[in-house]
Design an enzyme around this catalytic site. Structure first.
Site, PDB file in Angstrom:
ATOM      1  N   GLY A  84       0.793  -1.216   0.000  1.00  0.00           N
ATOM      2  CA  GLY A  84       0.000   0.000   0.000  1.00  0.00           C
ATOM      3  C   GLY A  84       0.827   1.269   0.000  1.00  0.00           C
ATOM      4  O   GLY A  84       1.798   1.407  -0.754  1.00  0.00           O
ATOM      5  N   SER A  85       0.504   2.194   0.885  1.00  0.00           N
ATOM      6  CA  SER A  85       1.134   3.511   0.891  1.00  0.00           C
ATOM      7  C   SER A  85       2.576   3.522   1.363  1.00  0.00           C
ATOM      8  O   SER A  85       3.253   4.557   1.247  1.00  0.00           O
ATOM      9  CB  SER A  85       0.317   4.485   1.750  1.00  0.00           C
ATOM     10  OG  SER A  85      -0.848   4.891   1.066  1.00  0.00           O
TER      11      SER A  85
END
Length: 369
Positions: A84-85
């Site tokens: 993800g981020s």
């Protein structure tokens, strides 16, 4: 944050759970950490891999749950997860590498690379530190990307912005506003300046030099060749589905393992990738308008612990995956958690690091008696 119930529970919980072994099992900190994650697994539905290390030496490493809930395939320590981020720190690193090569400056405006970009005076620095004022593409793409059955790529997002010019949230550099859009634009700049695809640039310049052999940027050509794949699940244990937003990268898109992420951690203590002075930019707080100890640099959240130590970290989430990567710079301590079922039970960074610290304090008291 962790409920008080679980803080007390982990001290005595010892039910059997998880696959793998505790490295240096004699460490009191490792034993306490194991108890804590057993609680998370049994009580909070934690499903994933954990690795904790200090100065590159593994203190704790273990797998909990399944790579595929339906097939009952167990996770192992080499299982691959979408991070993800946390991808943002790799995007920031790629920008910093191009900076050190003299191919761009942090003060360069986006229009220097893309003249048709419809916003004036938005700089690379503002994109990195979330001060650009760019609106969240995951919101406006729903309106402008008409075919939700077709995957949207970075170039598509750039074209949408040029054509429709979504309204800025605020004047550039006016304040902090977390924007995935900015990091997709940064990936576009990386491709434009380097002449390479974002995925190829990271593979050649980051993954390969650091020996991160199981890490890659997602694309449909390589996903099926993962030796230890995982399936992402929602909190209700339903399989998470990819959608038209899954094709954009830079803000997300990297897959990795806990062991590869440790190699990333160790690489950041060297100058293999960028000069040390350049890396300090990433760990410099730029959200100066926020009255809080928590802040943001270049791809990293920044926090000061109770005893004054700087902690740089990031959490991640995308379509059934959640993750945490936290580093305490003073003693080179790192916590790596990768999950393939959305879960937030483990996100209290102070608690996780405090477990190891408390074990050291206990040892010191015993030595003094």
């Amino acid at each position: 944050m962790i409920h008080t119930f679980f803080i007390f529970m982990f001290l005595w919980y010892s039910a059997s759970a998880g696959q793998g072994s505790i490295s240096h099992a004699s460490s009191e900190g490792a034993v306490r950490m194991d108890s804590l994650f057993k609680v998370f697994s049994a009580q909070e539905g934690f499903n994933g891999n954990v690795l904790i290390a200090k100065e590159g030496k593994v203190i704790y490493k273990k797998s909990f749950g399944y790579a595929d809930l339906k097939a009952k395939t167990l996770l192992n320590i080499k299982s691959v997860f979408q991070i993800g981020s946390i991808t943002k720190q790799f995007t920031a690193m790629a920008i910093m590498m191009l900076h050190d090569e003299g191919k761009l400056n942090f003060t360069d405006p986006v229009q220097h690379f893309f003249p048709k970009f419809p916003y004036n005076n938005i700089t690379i620095h503002q994109l990195l530190s979330h001060r650009s004022g760019l609106p969240e593409y995951m919101k406006f793409a729903k309106v402008y990307w008409k075919n939700h059955n077709k995957i949207m790529r970075n170039t598509d997002l750039m074209n949408i912005m040029i054509k429709y010019r979504p309204t800025l949230v605020f004047v550039p550099d006016e304040e902090y506003y977390y924007s995935n859009t900015g990091y997709v634009i940064l990936a576009c700049i990386i491709e434009h300046v380097s002449g390479m695809q974002y995925s190829a640039f990271l593979e050649k310049n980051i993954f390969k030099p650091l020996g991160m052999k199981l890490s890659f940027v997602a694309n449909r050509k390589n996903v099926k060749y993962i030796e230890y794949p995982t399936v992402g699940y929602k909190q209700n244990k339903r399989k998470a589905k990819e959608d038209y937003l899954s094709g954009t990268v830079g803000d997300k898109g990297i897959y990795s393992t806990v062991e590869d992420m440790l190699k990333w951690d160790q690489g950041l203590y060297t100058e293999k990738l960028v000069r040390r002075t350049t890396l300090q930019e990433a760990f410099t707080p730029f959200s100066y308008d926020r009255q809080s100890e928590k802040n943001y640099g270049y791809g990293w959240r920044i926090e000061t612990s109770n005893n004054g130590d700087k902690i740089v970290y990031h959490a991640g989430w995308w379509r059934g995956y959640s993750s945490l990567f936290a580093r305490r710079l003073a003693d080179k301590f790192v916590v790596i958690v990768l999950c393939n079922k959305v879960n937030t039970s483990y996100e209290d960074v102070d608690l996780l690091m405090g477990i190891i610290d408390s074990s050291k304090q206990d040892s010191a008291k015993q030595d003094g008696e």
